[in-house]
Structures are given as C-alpha cells and as structure tokens.
Design a protein around this motif. Sequence first.
Motif, PDB file in Angstrom:
ATOM      1  N   LEU A 246       0.496  -1.922  -9.285  1.00 38.13           N
ATOM      2  CA  LEU A 246       0.602  -3.230  -8.882  1.00 38.13           C
ATOM      3  C   LEU A 246       0.812  -3.382  -7.338  1.00 38.13           C
ATOM      4  O   LEU A 246      -0.044  -4.114  -6.581  1.00 38.13           O
ATOM      5  CB  LEU A 246       1.658  -4.169  -9.523  1.00 38.13           C
ATOM      6  CG  LEU A 246       1.944  -5.622  -9.000  1.00 38.13           C
ATOM      7  CD1 LEU A 246       0.791  -6.455  -9.599  1.00 38.13           C
ATOM      8  CD2 LEU A 246       3.218  -5.971  -9.663  1.00 38.13           C
ATOM      9  N   VAL A 247       1.513  -2.511  -6.895  1.00 33.96           N
ATOM     10  CA  VAL A 247       1.771  -2.379  -5.339  1.00 33.96           C
ATOM     11  C   VAL A 247       0.742  -2.126  -4.646  1.00 33.96           C
ATOM     12  O   VAL A 247       0.305  -2.510  -3.670  1.00 33.96           O
ATOM     13  CB  VAL A 247       3.077  -1.379  -5.195  1.00 33.96           C
ATOM     14  CG1 VAL A 247       3.138  -1.009  -3.651  1.00 33.96           C
ATOM     15  CG2 VAL A 247       4.378  -2.035  -5.610  1.00 33.96           C
ATOM     16  N   LEU A 248      -0.203  -1.096  -5.180  1.00 34.25           N
ATOM     17  CA  LEU A 248      -1.310  -0.424  -4.605  1.00 34.25           C
ATOM     18  C   LEU A 248      -2.574  -1.409  -4.531  1.00 34.25           C
ATOM     19  O   LEU A 248      -3.332  -1.269  -3.700  1.00 34.25           O
ATOM     20  CB  LEU A 248      -1.736   0.858  -5.132  1.00 34.25           C
ATOM     21  CG  LEU A 248      -0.529   1.999  -4.941  1.00 34.25           C
ATOM     22  CD1 LEU A 248      -1.208   3.189  -5.601  1.00 34.25           C
ATOM     23  CD2 LEU A 248      -0.640   2.179  -3.365  1.00 34.25           C
ATOM     24  N   THR A 249      -2.297  -2.379  -5.670  1.00 32.12           N
ATOM     25  CA  THR A 249      -3.761  -3.182  -5.779  1.00 32.12           C
ATOM     26  C   THR A 249      -3.589  -4.641  -5.210  1.00 32.12           C
ATOM     27  O   THR A 249      -4.500  -5.295  -4.724  1.00 32.12           O
ATOM     28  CB  THR A 249      -4.212  -3.277  -7.101  1.00 32.12           C
ATOM     29  OG1 THR A 249      -2.779  -4.153  -7.866  1.00 32.12           O
ATOM     30  CG2 THR A 249      -4.703  -2.179  -7.629  1.00 32.12           C
ATOM     31  N   LEU A 250      -2.298  -4.845  -4.912  1.00 29.51           N
ATOM     32  CA  LEU A 250      -2.223  -6.483  -4.339  1.00 29.51           C
ATOM     33  C   LEU A 250      -2.536  -6.385  -2.981  1.00 29.51           C
ATOM     34  O   LEU A 250      -3.283  -7.410  -2.459  1.00 29.51           O
ATOM     35  CB  LEU A 250      -0.528  -6.866  -4.425  1.00 29.51           C
ATOM     36  CG  LEU A 250      -0.257  -7.322  -5.706  1.00 29.51           C
ATOM     37  CD1 LEU A 250       1.202  -7.458  -5.488  1.00 29.51           C
ATOM     38  CD2 LEU A 250      -0.714  -8.611  -6.045  1.00 29.51           C
TER      39      LEU A 250
ATOM     40  N   ALA B 253       6.637   2.368 -17.150  1.00 26.90           N
ATOM     41  CA  ALA B 253       7.059   1.077 -16.107  1.00 26.90           C
ATOM     42  C   ALA B 253       6.745   1.453 -14.612  1.00 26.90           C
ATOM     43  O   ALA B 253       6.329   0.589 -13.728  1.00 26.90           O
ATOM     44  CB  ALA B 253       8.404   0.863 -16.302  1.00 26.90           C
ATOM     45  N   CYS B 254       7.078   2.532 -14.326  1.00 23.27           N
ATOM     46  CA  CYS B 254       6.941   3.232 -12.813  1.00 23.27           C
ATOM     47  C   CYS B 254       5.467   3.207 -12.643  1.00 23.27           C
ATOM     48  O   CYS B 254       4.996   2.491 -11.519  1.00 23.27           O
ATOM     49  CB  CYS B 254       7.399   4.472 -12.510  1.00 23.27           C
ATOM     50  SG  CYS B 254       9.242   4.637 -12.717  1.00 23.27           S
ATOM     51  N   ASP B 255       4.410   3.602 -13.369  1.00 20.20           N
ATOM     52  CA  ASP B 255       3.222   3.674 -13.228  1.00 20.20           C
ATOM     53  C   ASP B 255       2.619   2.181 -12.811  1.00 20.20           C
ATOM     54  O   ASP B 255       1.779   1.791 -11.968  1.00 20.20           O
ATOM     55  CB  ASP B 255       2.446   4.227 -14.247  1.00 20.20           C
ATOM     56  CG  ASP B 255       2.559   5.858 -14.408  1.00 20.20           C
ATOM     57  OD1 ASP B 255       3.258   6.252 -12.979  1.00 20.20           O
ATOM     58  OD2 ASP B 255       2.351   6.463 -15.253  1.00 20.20           O
TER      59      ASP B 255
END
Length: 58
Positions: free
Chosen positions: A38-42, A31-33
């Motif tokens: 998601l945070v890095l690709t947005l 879940a953390c990964d």
Amino acid sequence: MDKQLSFVNLLSDTITTTHSLYLATLLKGVACDMLLALVLTLPAAASQADAPDCPRQR
C-alpha cells in the motif's frame, strides 16, 4: 488449534512448538506485506492522477 510440532534442527536439538506460533508469524508477515504494498503504490497512483492523458499512437 495448539497442536504440538517437534523437529530436529541442524545442531541436533529437538525443538517443540505449536501451530499457533506459525499461524501468528504468517499473519504478521501478510499484514506487513500488505502495508508495504500500500505504501509503495500510493505515491505512484497519486502521480498518475496528475499526469495528462497520452494521445493514442496509430
């Protein structure tokens, strides 16, 4: 699902634990990964949406 696991660590201590502990740790890591990915690709996806199209090179 709570099957007992026993092993000996480097200090020769016998450790007993259950499968559910390992399963919970694995799910938390996944879940953390996923959240980190998601945070890095947005921001990258948002900046590409504003960029003009590049012409084809021949």
